[in-house]
Design an enzyme around this catalytic site. Structure first.
Site, PDB file in Angstrom:
ATOM      1  N   HIS A  37       8.860  -8.293   0.746  1.00  0.00           N
ATOM      2  CA  HIS A  37       8.427  -8.441  -0.651  1.00  0.00           C
ATOM      3  C   HIS A  37       9.432  -9.314  -1.405  1.00  0.00           C
ATOM      4  CE1 HIS A  37       6.632  -4.324   0.260  1.00  0.00           C
ATOM      5  NE2 HIS A  37       5.577  -5.030  -0.093  1.00  0.00           N
ATOM      6  N   LEU A 184       8.486  -6.902   8.863  1.00  0.00           N
ATOM      7  CA  LEU A 184       8.765  -5.864   7.864  1.00  0.00           C
ATOM      8  C   LEU A 184       7.446  -5.383   7.270  1.00  0.00           C
ATOM      9  CD1 LEU A 184      11.860  -7.142   5.869  1.00  0.00           C
ATOM     10  CD2 LEU A 184      11.771  -5.570   7.769  1.00  0.00           C
ATOM     11  N   SER A 185       7.363  -4.073   7.074  1.00  0.00           N
ATOM     12  CA  SER A 185       6.163  -3.488   6.484  1.00  0.00           C
ATOM     13  C   SER A 185       6.552  -2.151   5.863  1.00  0.00           C
ATOM     14  CB  SER A 185       5.116  -3.242   7.581  1.00  0.00           C
ATOM     15  OG  SER A 185       4.124  -2.354   7.123  1.00  0.00           O
ATOM     16  N   ARG A 187       4.861   0.314   6.004  1.00  0.00           N
ATOM     17  CA  ARG A 187       4.419   1.340   6.961  1.00  0.00           C
ATOM     18  C   ARG A 187       5.455   1.610   8.047  1.00  0.00           C
ATOM     19  NH1 ARG A 187      -0.911  -0.689   5.637  1.00  0.00           N
ATOM     20  NH2 ARG A 187      -2.220   1.096   5.084  1.00  0.00           N
TER      21      ARG A 187
HETATM   22  P1  AMP Z   1       1.944  -4.839   0.361  1.00  0.00           P
HETATM   23  O1  AMP Z   1       2.865  -4.134  -0.569  1.00  0.00           O
HETATM   24  O2  AMP Z   1       2.074  -4.394   1.784  1.00  0.00           O
HETATM   25  O3  AMP Z   1       0.527  -4.909  -0.134  1.00  0.00           O
HETATM   26  O4  AMP Z   1       2.455  -6.341   0.390  1.00  0.00           O
HETATM   27  C1  AMP Z   1       2.573  -7.100  -0.782  1.00  0.00           C
HETATM   28  C2  AMP Z   1       2.754  -8.541  -0.404  1.00  0.00           C
HETATM   29  O5  AMP Z   1       3.941  -8.689   0.371  1.00  0.00           O
HETATM   30  C3  AMP Z   1       1.591  -9.078   0.444  1.00  0.00           C
HETATM   31  O6  AMP Z   1       1.269 -10.389   0.018  1.00  0.00           O
HETATM   32  C4  AMP Z   1       2.157  -9.052   1.829  1.00  0.00           C
HETATM   33  O7  AMP Z   1       1.566 -10.013   2.689  1.00  0.00           O
HETATM   34  C5  AMP Z   1       3.615  -9.387   1.571  1.00  0.00           C
HETATM   35  N1  AMP Z   1       4.437  -8.928   2.678  1.00  0.00           N
HETATM   36  C6  AMP Z   1       4.504  -7.672   3.189  1.00  0.00           C
HETATM   37  N2  AMP Z   1       5.329  -7.645   4.250  1.00  0.00           N
HETATM   38  C7  AMP Z   1       5.784  -8.911   4.435  1.00  0.00           C
HETATM   39  C8  AMP Z   1       6.656  -9.537   5.374  1.00  0.00           C
HETATM   40  N3  AMP Z   1       7.220  -8.848   6.356  1.00  0.00           N
HETATM   41  N4  AMP Z   1       6.893 -10.850   5.235  1.00  0.00           N
HETATM   42  C9  AMP Z   1       6.309 -11.563   4.238  1.00  0.00           C
HETATM   43  N5  AMP Z   1       5.480 -11.040   3.322  1.00  0.00           N
HETATM   44  C10 AMP Z   1       5.210  -9.738   3.420  1.00  0.00           C
END
Ligand code: AMP
Length: 281
Positions: A37, A184-185, A187
């Protein structure tokens, strides 16, 4: 950094930004923030006078109630994480603020939401389109930042912006990975330490598939990726598809004149992890 929870407060904060003609970047997230993020946020801070981060676990994009219930929520930690950066505001609304009544809008994306995540998670991208269109309408950013990790989502949002003729430029940002390659996630926090260790095989297999591509046809390579990941007892591939990066149609031949992306979803216990790799660069 302002913490804004209502659309009314957002409106008055935006009034100042707009009347001063500042350029505005938006980074939509579901929170549990990490370096992935942060890479989007840093890009927005570089590109724009002002940056707003939204943090909202959007219920309409979850087709699985348990997934919604278990999704990590860490608003306090997220605010701490963001404090060192010159961010204008965090917009963290409640569910009733964003959905005072049910959103019945149905979006049509042709093939784009019928394949891969769309097939596995019916209604998911319709929910994504509902919340992203609401955020864009409320904030009217000049630019919005999305990660290539959610490659299909990025493709659909590009389509959505064209469809609704919205005046926002979508900025794609590269995948940020852990030292062992795992994307990275939020989750990842739900994995046990043994699951976390084994999950590295997902990206490692994708990376190796780039080399193997030179002596395997598309079908063989797909089979090799699925078999290699599934050999690990902690991991179960839900799908692995190699698609073109515009229409998300299955690639048959490496010689096809399209840019190709391999998209994978793997179940690690009850957690679904997604990742992808480009085959042209
Ligand atoms: P999320 O909170 O999972 O909905 O993610 C919010 C934003 O961050 C989305 O546009 C995701 O694609 C991006 N994002 C999440 N993980 C990553 C990552 N490891 N690398 C780049 N962008 C990410």
């Amino acid at each position: 950094m302002q913490i804004i929870t209502s659309l009314d407060a957002l409106k008055s904060s935006l009034h100042e930004i707009k009347s001063a003609k500042y350029s505005l970047g938006l980074v939509p997230t579901m929170g549990a923030l990490h370096e992935g993020h942060l890479s989007l946020i840093k890009k927005s801070l570089q590109d724009n006078d002002k940056t707003i981060i939204s943090i909202f676990v959007n219920p309409t994009q979850f087709n699985d109630k348990n997934d919604l219930k278990n999704y990590p929520r860490k608003l306090r930690d997220d605010i701490k994480f963001l404090e060192p950066f010159p961010i204008e505001a965090v917009f963290a609304p409640s569910e009733s603020e964003m959905y005072p009544e049910a959103d019945t809008r149905i979006f049509h994306f042709g093939n784009l939401d019928k394949v891969m995540e769309g097939k596995s998670r019916p209604g998911h991208f319709n929910g994504v389109a509902q919340i992203v269109s609401k955020l864009f309408a409320a904030i009217e950013p000049d630019k919005a930042y999305f990660g290539e990790k959610d490659f299909q989502q990025l493709t659909i949002i590009n389509h959505l912006v064209k469809q609704l003729k919205m005046n926002v430029k979508i900025i794609p940002c590269p995948i940020v990975r852990e030292h062992d390659g795992l994307a990275l996630s939020s989750r990842n926090a739900l994995l046990s330490s043994i699951q976390r260790k084994n999950a590295a095989l997902i990206s490692q297999t994708l990376m190796e598939s780039r080399t193997r591509k030179h002596h395997m046809d598309v079908e063989k390579l797909k089979q090799w990726v699925v078999t290699t990941v599934n050999q690990n007892p902690e991991l179960e591939v839900e799908y692995f598809e190699i698609v073109d990066d515009v229409k998300l149609e299955q690639v048959k031949l490496w010689e096809d004149p399209t840019s190709k992306v391999g998209c994978i979803t793997v179940r690690v216990g009850t957690v679904r992890l997604i990742d992808n790799i480009r085959y042209n660069s």
